[in-house]
Write a protein that holds these residues in place. Structure first.
Motif, PDB file in Angstrom:
ATOM      1  N   GLU A  50       0.827  -1.213   0.000  1.00  0.00           N
ATOM      2  CA  GLU A  50       0.000   0.000   0.000  1.00  0.00           C
ATOM      3  C   GLU A  50       0.861   1.264   0.000  1.00  0.00           C
ATOM      4  O   GLU A  50       0.526   2.251  -0.656  1.00  0.00           O
ATOM      5  CB  GLU A  50      -0.921   0.000   1.212  1.00  0.00           C
ATOM      6  CG  GLU A  50      -2.011  -1.044   1.149  1.00  0.00           C
ATOM      7  CD  GLU A  50      -2.784  -1.152   2.456  1.00  0.00           C
ATOM      8  OE1 GLU A  50      -2.683  -0.231   3.295  1.00  0.00           O
ATOM      9  OE2 GLU A  50      -3.478  -2.162   2.636  1.00  0.00           O
ATOM     10  N   PHE A  51       1.953   1.239   0.755  1.00  0.00           N
ATOM     11  CA  PHE A  51       2.861   2.379   0.799  1.00  0.00           C
ATOM     12  C   PHE A  51       3.459   2.651  -0.575  1.00  0.00           C
ATOM     13  O   PHE A  51       3.471   3.790  -1.052  1.00  0.00           O
ATOM     14  CB  PHE A  51       3.960   2.108   1.834  1.00  0.00           C
ATOM     15  CG  PHE A  51       4.988   3.191   1.933  1.00  0.00           C
ATOM     16  CD1 PHE A  51       4.649   4.461   2.392  1.00  0.00           C
ATOM     17  CD2 PHE A  51       6.312   2.946   1.595  1.00  0.00           C
ATOM     18  CE1 PHE A  51       5.608   5.468   2.500  1.00  0.00           C
ATOM     19  CE2 PHE A  51       7.266   3.939   1.701  1.00  0.00           C
ATOM     20  CZ  PHE A  51       6.919   5.200   2.149  1.00  0.00           C
ATOM     21  N   PHE A  52       3.941   1.612  -1.245  1.00  0.00           N
ATOM     22  CA  PHE A  52       4.502   1.786  -2.589  1.00  0.00           C
ATOM     23  C   PHE A  52       3.447   2.274  -3.576  1.00  0.00           C
ATOM     24  O   PHE A  52       3.723   3.117  -4.431  1.00  0.00           O
ATOM     25  CB  PHE A  52       5.133   0.491  -3.104  1.00  0.00           C
ATOM     26  CG  PHE A  52       6.426   0.129  -2.426  1.00  0.00           C
ATOM     27  CD1 PHE A  52       7.302   1.098  -1.972  1.00  0.00           C
ATOM     28  CD2 PHE A  52       6.775  -1.192  -2.242  1.00  0.00           C
ATOM     29  CE1 PHE A  52       8.493   0.772  -1.358  1.00  0.00           C
ATOM     30  CE2 PHE A  52       7.971  -1.542  -1.634  1.00  0.00           C
ATOM     31  CZ  PHE A  52       8.830  -0.551  -1.186  1.00  0.00           C
ATOM     32  N   ALA A  53       2.227   1.766  -3.463  1.00  0.00           N
ATOM     33  CA  ALA A  53       1.144   2.215  -4.347  1.00  0.00           C
ATOM     34  C   ALA A  53       0.850   3.687  -4.119  1.00  0.00           C
ATOM     35  O   ALA A  53       0.606   4.440  -5.069  1.00  0.00           O
ATOM     36  CB  ALA A  53      -0.116   1.372  -4.116  1.00  0.00           C
ATOM     37  N   ALA A  54       0.877   4.129  -2.856  1.00  0.00           N
ATOM     38  CA  ALA A  54       0.637   5.543  -2.550  1.00  0.00           C
ATOM     39  C   ALA A  54       1.740   6.422  -3.133  1.00  0.00           C
ATOM     40  O   ALA A  54       1.470   7.507  -3.649  1.00  0.00           O
ATOM     41  CB  ALA A  54       0.546   5.746  -1.031  1.00  0.00           C
ATOM     42  N   ILE A  55       2.979   5.951  -3.062  1.00  0.00           N
ATOM     43  CA  ILE A  55       4.086   6.713  -3.655  1.00  0.00           C
ATOM     44  C   ILE A  55       3.905   6.826  -5.164  1.00  0.00           C
ATOM     45  O   ILE A  55       4.017   7.913  -5.737  1.00  0.00           O
ATOM     46  CB  ILE A  55       5.439   6.053  -3.331  1.00  0.00           C
ATOM     47  CG1 ILE A  55       5.754   6.170  -1.842  1.00  0.00           C
ATOM     48  CG2 ILE A  55       6.561   6.678  -4.158  1.00  0.00           C
ATOM     49  CD1 ILE A  55       6.940   5.345  -1.396  1.00  0.00           C
ATOM     50  N   LYS A  56       3.616   5.696  -5.808  1.00  0.00           N
ATOM     51  CA  LYS A  56       3.464   5.683  -7.273  1.00  0.00           C
ATOM     52  C   LYS A  56       2.325   6.572  -7.753  1.00  0.00           C
ATOM     53  O   LYS A  56       2.410   7.185  -8.804  1.00  0.00           O
ATOM     54  CB  LYS A  56       3.247   4.251  -7.765  1.00  0.00           C
ATOM     55  CG  LYS A  56       4.482   3.415  -7.704  1.00  0.00           C
ATOM     56  CD  LYS A  56       4.191   2.022  -8.223  1.00  0.00           C
ATOM     57  CE  LYS A  56       5.414   1.157  -8.173  1.00  0.00           C
ATOM     58  NZ  LYS A  56       5.156  -0.196  -8.683  1.00  0.00           N
ATOM     59  N   SER A  57       1.251   6.646  -6.973  1.00  0.00           N
ATOM     60  CA  SER A  57       0.093   7.439  -7.385  1.00  0.00           C
ATOM     61  C   SER A  57       0.141   8.860  -6.834  1.00  0.00           C
ATOM     62  O   SER A  57      -0.792   9.617  -7.010  1.00  0.00           O
ATOM     63  CB  SER A  57      -1.194   6.754  -6.950  1.00  0.00           C
ATOM     64  OG  SER A  57      -1.282   6.740  -5.539  1.00  0.00           O
TER      65      SER A  57
END
Length: 66
Positions: A50-57
């Protein structure tokens, strides 16, 4: 001492300060910085995803880019 199999990004060069990652037997992910290997963080794999997805988006509002 735990015998984690630490991995680093293929983008990291030899001697570079980078984040190492390892999978633990309990299903969590271990993170450490290569220049401070004794400081190990533990995080649930879903939370890290979830953290990586938040960074990417860019849902973090660019706070990490400062």
């Amino acid at each position: 001492m735990n015998a984690y199999v630490w991995q680093k990004s293929s983008y990291s060069t030899e001697g570079a300060n980078c984040v190492n990652v390892a999978a633990a037997l309990d299903g969590t992910i271990r993170l450490r910085e290569s220049d401070v290997p004794e400081a190990v963080l533990s995080i649930a794999s879903g939370t890290l995803r979830e953290f990586f997805a938040a960074i990417k988006s860019d849902r973090l509002g660019g706070e990490l880019s400062r």
